[in-house]
Design an enzyme around this catalytic site. Structure first.
Site, short mmCIF file in Angstrom:
data_model
loop_
_atom_site.label_atom_id
_atom_site.label_comp_id
_atom_site.label_asym_id
_atom_site.label_seq_id
_atom_site.Cartn_x
_atom_site.Cartn_y
_atom_site.Cartn_z
N ARG A 1 93.28 -11.17 -29.65
CA ARG A 1 94.19 -10.49 -30.56
C ARG A 1 95.64 -10.56 -30.07
O ARG A 1 96.58 -10.51 -30.87
CB ARG A 1 93.76 -9.04 -30.75
CG ARG A 1 94.68 -8.23 -31.65
CD ARG A 1 94.05 -6.90 -32.06
NE ARG A 1 93.64 -6.10 -30.93
CZ ARG A 1 94.47 -5.35 -30.20
NH1 ARG A 1 95.76 -5.33 -30.48
NH2 ARG A 1 94.02 -4.63 -29.20
N TYR B 1 115.57 -7.96 -49.99
CA TYR B 1 114.32 -8.40 -50.62
C TYR B 1 113.61 -7.18 -51.20
O TYR B 1 113.32 -6.22 -50.48
CB TYR B 1 113.49 -9.08 -49.53
CG TYR B 1 112.13 -9.58 -49.91
CD1 TYR B 1 111.91 -10.33 -51.05
CD2 TYR B 1 111.04 -9.33 -49.06
CE1 TYR B 1 110.64 -10.81 -51.36
CE2 TYR B 1 109.78 -9.81 -49.35
CZ TYR B 1 109.58 -10.54 -50.51
OH TYR B 1 108.33 -11.02 -50.80
N ASP C 1 117.26 -10.32 -41.71
CA ASP C 1 116.36 -11.31 -42.30
C ASP C 1 117.12 -12.64 -42.30
O ASP C 1 118.06 -12.83 -43.07
CB ASP C 1 115.98 -10.89 -43.72
CG ASP C 1 114.97 -11.85 -44.36
OD1 ASP C 1 114.88 -13.01 -43.93
OD2 ASP C 1 114.28 -11.43 -45.31
N LYS D 1 108.34 -19.97 -45.13
CA LYS D 1 109.31 -20.76 -45.88
C LYS D 1 109.64 -22.07 -45.15
O LYS D 1 108.83 -22.97 -45.11
CB LYS D 1 110.57 -19.92 -46.12
CG LYS D 1 110.30 -18.54 -46.73
CD LYS D 1 109.61 -18.59 -48.07
CE LYS D 1 109.62 -17.25 -48.80
NZ LYS D 1 108.86 -16.19 -48.14
#
Length: 395
Positions: A59, A112, A184, A209
């Site tokens: 993990r 966003y 961002d 992206k």
């Protein structure tokens, strides 16, 4: 770079092809493979006791994950990076790792939209207040700083409306007030806007992206300016049990190698398409900071090293039926909610409709355009046919 050699300053175009590669992990292969696994075995009790979290359980990340984290941190000039399963999870993790009940967040009004929803629901339930500020506030943001302001959040260019923020000025004000600056940086990536060099504390990316670049994986990342910031947010990241598939990390590493050349082509084609769009009678304005004369161009030219392929188009008033006629017949520009891949996309949007602190007159009819890697003249022809359908329907 061979082991033991002296560091050499190289261009980012070179760095992006080599960072995060470790010959010991790849067994001589060019690419580090996906290391799949959850359980790590130890032969000795002492090894078990002394193992660090990063090497004790899947993990916490495999060698593939750590290679991508290392590459992103090096490209951005940060202390370290952490991966998340999506861009939105990177944003929410960075926010949650930076606030506590009673704190105050300054959030850019052009953010966003899902982040706005997160602030108005999850942070509100945590007793964290959010004030939305105009994206062009710059140093004027000092008037909005409160004694309990711990985070100033930025996104440049802004989502949907593409305002370019004065990040250095905002960072100077925030640092003087003891607040963290989160950004961002998905639109530019580390190659086109070195966020940490401009004073940002946590640079956040939707790797889905441009880094992945092939529209086949969901991935996010947080890059921390200092080791202290990294450990602070990473502790929260670990407490939430956030993990990323090594296969997705592998796709991020694969995409990273061609990021420089893809971004160059995205910008070159986007400029041609944007310039053509500006001349069309159906278009009121093109929202693309790299376009001379566009909103934010001078600030973009001052701070950025390039542009990506995403921008907005404001149309003159027309009917919804006319816009539908245009979009339903597109051959190359397909409709989809993501961007940053090799394919061109177009969707109708209501730019700025959610804003509170800084209403923007972007018109009722807006398109969000992502220029992919197709030949720009073919894309222009596709748009030209679309405008013919729009005009015919509106007549």
């Amino acid at each position: 770079m061979s082991e033991g050699s002296e560091p050499i300053s190289m261009h980012q175009q070179t760095n992006v092809t080599h960072v995060g590669r470790d010959a010991k992990l790849s067994n001589g292969l060019v690419n580090i493979p996906p290391y799949r696994g959850s359980t790590v075995l130890f032969d000795k009790v002492e090894q078990l006791k002394s193992s660090s979290g990063h090497r004790a359980y899947g993990r916490w990340g495999t060698p593939t994950n750590r290679a991508l984290e290392s590459a992103l941190a090096e490209l951005e000039g940060g202390a370290n990076a952490m991966l998340t399963p999506s861009g939105l999870s990177a944003i929410t993790t960075a926010l949650l790792g930076s606030v506590k009940p009673g704190d105050h967040v300054l959030m850019v009004d052009s953010v966003y939209p899902p982040v706005r929803s997160f602030c108005d629901t999850v942070l509100k339930k945590m007793n964290v207040d959010t004030t939305y500020y105009p994206p062009l506030a710059g140093a004027g943001i000092a008037e909005l700083i409160q004694p309990n302001t711990t985070v100033v959040y930025t996104e440049s260019p802004g989502s949907g409306t593409f305002e370019v923020q004065d990040i250095p000025s905002i960072c100077a004000v925030a640092r003087a007030a003891g607040a963290r600056v989160l950004m961002d940086n998905t639109w530019s990536t580390a190659l086109l806007f070195p966020a940490l060099e401009h004073g940002v504390d946590l640079s956040i990316h939707s790797l889905t992206k441009y880094v992945v670049g092939h529209s086949d994986a969901l991935l996010g990342a947080i890059v921390a300016r200092t080791r202290e910031l990294y450990l602070d947010v990473r502790a929260f990241h670990g407490a939430l049990g956030i993990t990323v598939s090594p296969d997705d990390a592998f796709l991020g590493l694969r995409g990273l190698r061609t990021l420089s050349v893809r971004l160059k082509q995205h910008q070159e084609s986007a400029l041609q398409v944007a310039q053509w769009l500006r001349e069309q009678p159906q278009v009121r304005e093109v929202l693309y900071p790299a376009l001379p004369g566009a909103r934010g161009h001078e600030l973009w030219k001052r701070d950025f090293k390039g542009a990506s392929g995403l921008f907005g188009v404001v149309l003159h008033p027309t009917s919804e039926a006319a816009v539908i006629a245009m979009l339903d017949g597109m051959r190359l520009f397909k409709m989809g909610f993501s961007w940053g891949g090799f394919e061109s996309l177009i969707i109708p949007v209501k730019a700025g409709s959610h804003r509170l602190a800084s209403p923007i007159s972007a018109g009722d009819v807006c398109l969000r355009v992502h220029v992919g890697l197709e030949h720009p003249q073919d894309l222009i022809a596709d748009l030209g046919a679309g405008f013919q359908r729009l005009s015919a329907c509106a007549a």
